[in-house]
Design a protein around this motif. Structure first.
Motif, PDB file in Angstrom:
ATOM      1  N   GLU A   1      44.902  44.494  40.049  1.00  0.00           N
ATOM      2  CA  GLU A   1      44.028  44.883  38.951  1.00  0.00           C
ATOM      3  C   GLU A   1      43.659  43.672  38.111  1.00  0.00           C
ATOM      4  O   GLU A   1      44.493  42.801  37.851  1.00  0.00           O
ATOM      5  CB  GLU A   1      44.701  45.932  38.063  1.00  0.00           C
ATOM      6  N   LEU A   2      42.409  43.647  37.695  1.00  0.00           N
ATOM      7  CA  LEU A   2      41.906  42.608  36.808  1.00  0.00           C
ATOM      8  C   LEU A   2      41.834  43.172  35.392  1.00  0.00           C
ATOM      9  O   LEU A   2      41.709  44.387  35.211  1.00  0.00           O
ATOM     10  CB  LEU A   2      40.518  42.152  37.255  1.00  0.00           C
ATOM     11  N   PRO A   3      41.863  42.316  34.374  1.00  0.00           N
ATOM     12  CA  PRO A   3      41.817  42.798  32.990  1.00  0.00           C
ATOM     13  C   PRO A   3      40.419  43.181  32.511  1.00  0.00           C
ATOM     14  O   PRO A   3      40.241  43.502  31.350  1.00  0.00           O
ATOM     15  CB  PRO A   3      42.376  41.613  32.193  1.00  0.00           C
ATOM     16  N   GLY A   4      39.413  43.149  33.378  1.00  0.00           N
ATOM     17  CA  GLY A   4      38.051  43.514  33.016  1.00  0.00           C
ATOM     18  C   GLY A   4      37.168  43.540  34.245  1.00  0.00           C
ATOM     19  O   GLY A   4      37.629  43.306  35.361  1.00  0.00           O
ATOM     20  N   GLU A   5      35.858  43.830  34.037  1.00  0.00           N
ATOM     21  CA  GLU A   5      34.938  43.983  35.161  1.00  0.00           C
ATOM     22  C   GLU A   5      34.007  42.796  35.398  1.00  0.00           C
ATOM     23  O   GLU A   5      33.528  42.615  36.500  1.00  0.00           O
ATOM     24  CB  GLU A   5      34.089  45.239  34.965  1.00  0.00           C
ATOM     25  N   ASP A   6      33.716  41.994  34.389  1.00  0.00           N
ATOM     26  CA  ASP A   6      32.739  40.909  34.497  1.00  0.00           C
ATOM     27  C   ASP A   6      33.421  39.685  35.110  1.00  0.00           C
ATOM     28  O   ASP A   6      33.862  38.778  34.405  1.00  0.00           O
ATOM     29  CB  ASP A   6      32.169  40.591  33.119  1.00  0.00           C
ATOM     30  N   ALA A   7      33.531  39.650  36.460  1.00  0.00           N
ATOM     31  CA  ALA A   7      34.342  38.633  37.141  1.00  0.00           C
ATOM     32  C   ALA A   7      33.507  37.725  38.032  1.00  0.00           C
ATOM     33  O   ALA A   7      32.533  38.156  38.644  1.00  0.00           O
ATOM     34  CB  ALA A   7      35.416  39.313  37.975  1.00  0.00           C
ATOM     35  N   SER A   8      33.922  36.448  38.112  1.00  0.00           N
ATOM     36  CA  SER A   8      33.370  35.507  39.078  1.00  0.00           C
ATOM     37  C   SER A   8      34.528  34.950  39.896  1.00  0.00           C
ATOM     38  O   SER A   8      35.642  34.822  39.410  1.00  0.00           O
ATOM     39  CB  SER A   8      32.608  34.389  38.372  1.00  0.00           C
ATOM     40  N   VAL A   9      34.243  34.639  41.179  1.00  0.00           N
ATOM     41  CA  VAL A   9      35.285  34.242  42.128  1.00  0.00           C
ATOM     42  C   VAL A   9      34.962  32.878  42.718  1.00  0.00           C
ATOM     43  O   VAL A   9      33.811  32.599  43.050  1.00  0.00           O
ATOM     44  CB  VAL A   9      35.378  35.278  43.276  1.00  0.00           C
ATOM     45  N   SER A  10      35.999  32.039  42.872  1.00  0.00           N
ATOM     46  CA  SER A  10      35.836  30.768  43.573  1.00  0.00           C
ATOM     47  C   SER A  10      37.140  30.414  44.275  1.00  0.00           C
ATOM     48  O   SER A  10      38.200  30.908  43.913  1.00  0.00           O
ATOM     49  CB  SER A  10      35.436  29.644  42.604  1.00  0.00           C
ATOM     50  N   THR A  11      37.032  29.592  45.322  1.00  0.00           N
ATOM     51  CA  THR A  11      38.213  29.044  45.997  1.00  0.00           C
ATOM     52  C   THR A  11      38.042  27.541  46.112  1.00  0.00           C
ATOM     53  O   THR A  11      36.931  27.046  46.325  1.00  0.00           O
ATOM     54  CB  THR A  11      38.424  29.642  47.403  1.00  0.00           C
ATOM     55  N   ASN A  12      39.164  26.834  45.964  1.00  0.00           N
ATOM     56  CA  ASN A  12      39.134  25.380  46.062  1.00  0.00           C
ATOM     57  C   ASN A  12      40.530  24.899  46.435  1.00  0.00           C
ATOM     58  O   ASN A  12      41.499  25.221  45.744  1.00  0.00           O
ATOM     59  CB  ASN A  12      38.683  24.758  44.740  1.00  0.00           C
ATOM     60  N   ASN A  13      40.633  24.158  47.540  1.00  0.00           N
ATOM     61  CA  ASN A  13      41.909  23.596  47.982  1.00  0.00           C
ATOM     62  C   ASN A  13      43.011  24.650  48.093  1.00  0.00           C
ATOM     63  O   ASN A  13      44.149  24.418  47.693  1.00  0.00           O
ATOM     64  CB  ASN A  13      42.355  22.466  47.060  1.00  0.00           C
ATOM     65  N   GLY A  14      42.674  25.834  48.609  1.00  0.00           N
ATOM     66  CA  GLY A  14      43.675  26.871  48.822  1.00  0.00           C
ATOM     67  C   GLY A  14      44.045  27.670  47.592  1.00  0.00           C
ATOM     68  O   GLY A  14      44.976  28.472  47.623  1.00  0.00           O
ATOM     69  N   ILE A  15      43.317  27.485  46.494  1.00  0.00           N
ATOM     70  CA  ILE A  15      43.575  28.235  45.269  1.00  0.00           C
ATOM     71  C   ILE A  15      42.395  29.160  45.007  1.00  0.00           C
ATOM     72  O   ILE A  15      41.249  28.718  44.912  1.00  0.00           O
ATOM     73  CB  ILE A  15      43.774  27.302  44.049  1.00  0.00           C
ATOM     74  N   LEU A  16      42.683  30.452  44.903  1.00  0.00           N
ATOM     75  CA  LEU A  16      41.681  31.453  44.545  1.00  0.00           C
ATOM     76  C   LEU A  16      41.680  31.577  43.030  1.00  0.00           C
ATOM     77  O   LEU A  16      42.734  31.736  42.414  1.00  0.00           O
ATOM     78  CB  LEU A  16      42.046  32.802  45.174  1.00  0.00           C
ATOM     79  N   THR A  17      40.503  31.474  42.437  1.00  0.00           N
ATOM     80  CA  THR A  17      40.370  31.608  40.980  1.00  0.00           C
ATOM     81  C   THR A  17      39.363  32.701  40.678  1.00  0.00           C
ATOM     82  O   THR A  17      38.243  32.678  41.171  1.00  0.00           O
ATOM     83  CB  THR A  17      39.886  30.283  40.336  1.00  0.00           C
ATOM     84  N   ILE A  18      39.794  33.664  39.862  1.00  0.00           N
ATOM     85  CA  ILE A  18      38.918  34.732  39.405  1.00  0.00           C
ATOM     86  C   ILE A  18      38.857  34.633  37.893  1.00  0.00           C
ATOM     87  O   ILE A  18      39.893  34.706  37.216  1.00  0.00           O
ATOM     88  CB  ILE A  18      39.427  36.113  39.825  1.00  0.00           C
ATOM     89  N   THR A  19      37.658  34.457  37.364  1.00  0.00           N
ATOM     90  CA  THR A  19      37.455  34.366  35.915  1.00  0.00           C
ATOM     91  C   THR A  19      36.807  35.654  35.442  1.00  0.00           C
ATOM     92  O   THR A  19      35.783  36.067  35.973  1.00  0.00           O
ATOM     93  CB  THR A  19      36.571  33.160  35.553  1.00  0.00           C
ATOM     94  N   VAL A  20      37.423  36.280  34.451  1.00  0.00           N
ATOM     95  CA  VAL A  20      36.932  37.540  33.908  1.00  0.00           C
ATOM     96  C   VAL A  20      36.579  37.317  32.449  1.00  0.00           C
ATOM     97  O   VAL A  20      37.426  36.914  31.643  1.00  0.00           O
ATOM     98  CB  VAL A  20      38.004  38.657  34.020  1.00  0.00           C
ATOM     99  N   GLN A  21      35.308  37.548  32.113  1.00  0.00           N
ATOM    100  CA  GLN A  21      34.865  37.382  30.727  1.00  0.00           C
ATOM    101  C   GLN A  21      35.336  38.565  29.877  1.00  0.00           C
ATOM    102  O   GLN A  21      35.358  39.692  30.331  1.00  0.00           O
ATOM    103  CB  GLN A  21      33.336  37.280  30.663  1.00  0.00           C
ATOM    104  N   LYS A  22      35.710  38.275  28.642  1.00  0.00           N
ATOM    105  CA  LYS A  22      36.136  39.331  27.709  1.00  0.00           C
ATOM    106  C   LYS A  22      34.927  40.005  27.116  1.00  0.00           C
ATOM    107  O   LYS A  22      33.881  39.463  27.003  1.00  0.00           O
ATOM    108  CB  LYS A  22      36.977  38.745  26.583  1.00  0.00           C
TER     109      LYS A  22
END
Length: 82
Positions: A61-82
């Motif tokens: 579960e994410l803390p919100g719905e407005d999310a962007s996804v990226s991967t770099n060097n084996g790290i998945l990053t999901i940024t969710v705007q408040k």
């Protein structure tokens, strides 16, 4: 900044950072590297990774719905705007 860290059954790391304007969820993909598919459905992230004949699927579960996804060097990053 607030940080939470979780360890999965296969020793994968998932960290969640909270900033003033966003949350950042970071996951170590390990051997799967950048070979993953991520779908965001509402506030659920569905991560499917495939390496050879091995497929791993994880949902969280994410803390919100407005999310962007990226991967770099084996790290998945999901940024969710408040």
């Amino acid at each position: 900044m607030d940080m939470q860290q979780f360890v999965g059954g296969n020793e994968g790391f998932l960290r969640r950072y909270e900033y003033e304007d966003s949350w950042v969820v970071a996951a170590d993909l390990g051997a799967f590297g950048d070979e993953v598919d991520v779908d965001i459905v509402g506030t659920t992230a569905i991560v499917v990774a495939e390496m050879g004949d091995r497929v791993t699927e994880t949902e969280f579960e994410l803390p919100g719905e407005d999310a962007s996804v990226s991967t770099n060097n084996g790290i998945l990053t999901i940024t969710v705007q408040k």
